[in-house]
Write a protein that holds these residues in place. Structure first.
Motif, PDB file in Angstrom:
ATOM      1  N   GLU A 136      66.190  18.916  38.946  1.00 54.99           N
ATOM      2  CA  GLU A 136      65.044  19.571  39.407  1.00 54.99           C
ATOM      3  C   GLU A 136      63.804  18.712  38.698  1.00 54.99           C
ATOM      4  O   GLU A 136      62.723  18.683  39.641  1.00 54.99           O
ATOM      5  CB  GLU A 136      64.687  21.078  39.271  1.00 54.99           C
ATOM      6  N   TYR A 162      64.610  19.491  44.987  1.00 54.32           N
ATOM      7  CA  TYR A 162      66.010  19.847  44.678  1.00 54.32           C
ATOM      8  C   TYR A 162      66.193  21.401  44.689  1.00 54.32           C
ATOM      9  O   TYR A 162      67.118  22.058  45.258  1.00 54.32           O
ATOM     10  CB  TYR A 162      66.354  19.259  43.278  1.00 54.32           C
ATOM     11  N   ARG A 203      71.305  12.495  44.569  1.00 52.31           N
ATOM     12  CA  ARG A 203      70.005  12.250  45.506  1.00 52.31           C
ATOM     13  C   ARG A 203      70.452  12.349  46.945  1.00 52.31           C
ATOM     14  O   ARG A 203      70.096  12.667  47.899  1.00 52.31           O
ATOM     15  CB  ARG A 203      69.480  11.163  45.222  1.00 52.31           C
ATOM     16  N   LEU A 224      71.733  15.478  48.018  1.00 52.11           N
ATOM     17  CA  LEU A 224      70.493  16.652  48.262  1.00 52.11           C
ATOM     18  C   LEU A 224      70.157  16.260  49.744  1.00 52.11           C
ATOM     19  O   LEU A 224      69.562  17.349  50.096  1.00 52.11           O
ATOM     20  CB  LEU A 224      69.278  16.307  47.320  1.00 52.11           C
TER      21      LEU A 224
END
Length: 461
Positions: A391, A397, A425, A428
């Motif tokens: 985060e 996130y 990443r 995500l």
């Protein structure tokens, strides 16, 4: 592209799928006619065997979707497609045979299925030889004009050059708003009428790939093109549609707020999802209990310690819960703290490597699904320490926790196992796409595609 329940499907894939369905009906009918002639039986009316025909076509086609026969790899490689096709037809025939056992008198004769299977192999391979040659041609690729010549435009150029791309860029127009990285771009000053220029090129879509929009948007030209039927899209939305992920390098809070998605009208969908989770997890627990018990015993025999592994994970709205899995690592695996699994991780036991590869270690998680802490489909839950670190380093996130975590998910079927910040990443981006565009249709697609990940576990660790 065709938008189906908020999810985009390339036109070429839709055409290929429709041809496959028609050819499967043809293969089933040829198999029936051949068997009927062999035993001297009158074939009868097609309507009399509609159940068996529909069951055959549906089972085989669902298996084809599940093993990835409509993915980019299968579309660009005939060898890849043929190998997956044989697996799909075999799985489909097994499913139909089970259905024949469960529904006596359904007319699904084993001999007929054997002939239908042979005809299906020939028809579907022939379809990919004939139709497959045209899938990558300009006929099925949208003609796109890109406004911009910077890094965003270069990314679109590289995306269009990938195998299986559904669009071709017919022109780049530099808007005099920064460094021109795409050298072949035409200067805006050289185009007198942007709308007429797009019309002459046969453009069906314009993408705004501007590094800085201030004083760069040709609003009158865009409005004129929009009213003539040309689709106008911004860079982030275009990349999301073409790649199935939210591009973190280009999105901003205003795009997430104002773009289509994150619909509030999900009450019915959420209720249906929960009903499915309860019924499916209960049934799966009942069916797999002997497997769980067997491997729990094997885990204890293979390596001293508990058979099951418990670990806190972050779930819906950031609340923690204990995830339960069959133990695949040594008992001292986390003596130095939690960390991502590595390739050929020495902490994984001999049996653990096997149960991870075939996902047997995940089966006890169905108990968490039954309790409502997880769903079958959703972002994978992470340990609290990882979440805190991610985060801080990755934008948005925390938004992945706005949907219930799952055993499988959009990121799991599109991206291999990740063990770094960069991998997190990329995953995500897929998780945000799922949270933004969730529908029961997307859940169904993910569940079907999970079979491909289980059968070909390239990313398992």
């Amino acid at each position: 592209m065709i938008r189906l329940f908020k999810h985009y499907i390339p036109n070429a894939v839709v055409l290929l799928a429709l041809c496959d369905i028609a050819l499967l009906f043809l293969a089933g009918e040829l198999g029936w006619q051949l068997r009927a002639s062999q035993i001297g039986m009158t074939p009868g009316l097609l309507s009399d065997r509609s159940f068996s025909m529909i069951a055959f076509v549906a089972m085989v086609w669902i298996a084809m979707v599940s093993v990835g026969l409509y993915g980019s790899d299968a579309l660009r490689s005939l060898r890849f497609a043929c190998s997956r096709l044989l697996v799909a037809i075999s799985l489909g025939i097994i499913a139909v045979s089970v259905l024949d056992y469960l529904v006596p008198g359904s007319g699904l004769w084993r001999s007929t299925l054997l002939y239908a299977m042979a005809f299906a192999v020939m028809c579907l391979i022939g379809n990919r030889l004939v139709v497959g040659k045209f899938l990558g041609t300009s006929t099925f690729r949208r003609r796109v004009m890109v406004l911009g010549a910077g890094m965003h435009a270069m990314r679109l150029k590289k995306l269009s050059e990938k195998d299986g791309s559904g669009f071709s860029i017919v022109s780049f127009v530099g808007m005099n708003e920064g460094e021109q990285i795409v050298k072949e771009a035409i200067a805006r000053s050289a185009v007198h009428d942007l709308g007429k220029f797009a019309e002459n090129l046969g453009v069906s879509e314009v993408v705004l790939a501007l590094e800085e929009r201030r004083n760069s948007l040709p609003l009158k030209d865009l409005l004129r093109m929009k009213t003539t039927g040309v689709h106008i899209n911004d860079f982030s939305s275009f990349v999301e549609r073409e790649t199935g992920r939210v591009d973190l390098d280009s999105v901003n809070p205003s795009w997430l707020i104002f773009s289509d998605g994150f619909s509030s009208g999900r009450m019915f969908s959420s209720a249906a999802k929960r009903m499915f989770d309860i019924l499916a997890s209960g049934l799966l627990l009942l069916l797999t209990l002997p497997i769980i018990v067997l491997f729990a015993i094997l885990v204890k025999l293979d390596n001293k310690g508990p058979a099951f592994f418990r670990q806190p994970r972050v779930g819906l709205f950031g609340q923690t819960f204990d995830v339960i899995k069959l133990r695949s690592m040594r008992t001292d695996a986390e003596k130095d703290g939690v960390k991502w699994a590595e390739e050929n991780d020495p902490r994984i036991t001999r049996l653990g490597r096997f149960i991870r590869k075939v996902r047997i270690d995940e089966l006890p998680q169905t108990w968490s699904v039954l309790k409502g802490e997880m769903s079958f489909v959703g972002p994978r839950p992470e340990v609290p320490k990882f979440v805190t670190d991610l985060e801080e380093q990755l934008p948005y996130y925390a938004e992945r926790h706005m949907v219930k975590p799952g055993i499988t998910g959009w990121a799991q079927i599109n991206y291999p196992y990740g063990a770094s910040i960069e991998d997190a990443r990329h995953k995500l981006e897929y998780d945000l796409y799922y949270a933004k565009n969730y529908t029961p249709f997307l859940d169904l697609l993910i569940l079907l595609q999970t079979l491909r990940v289980v059968l070909w576990p390239e990313g398992a660790r």
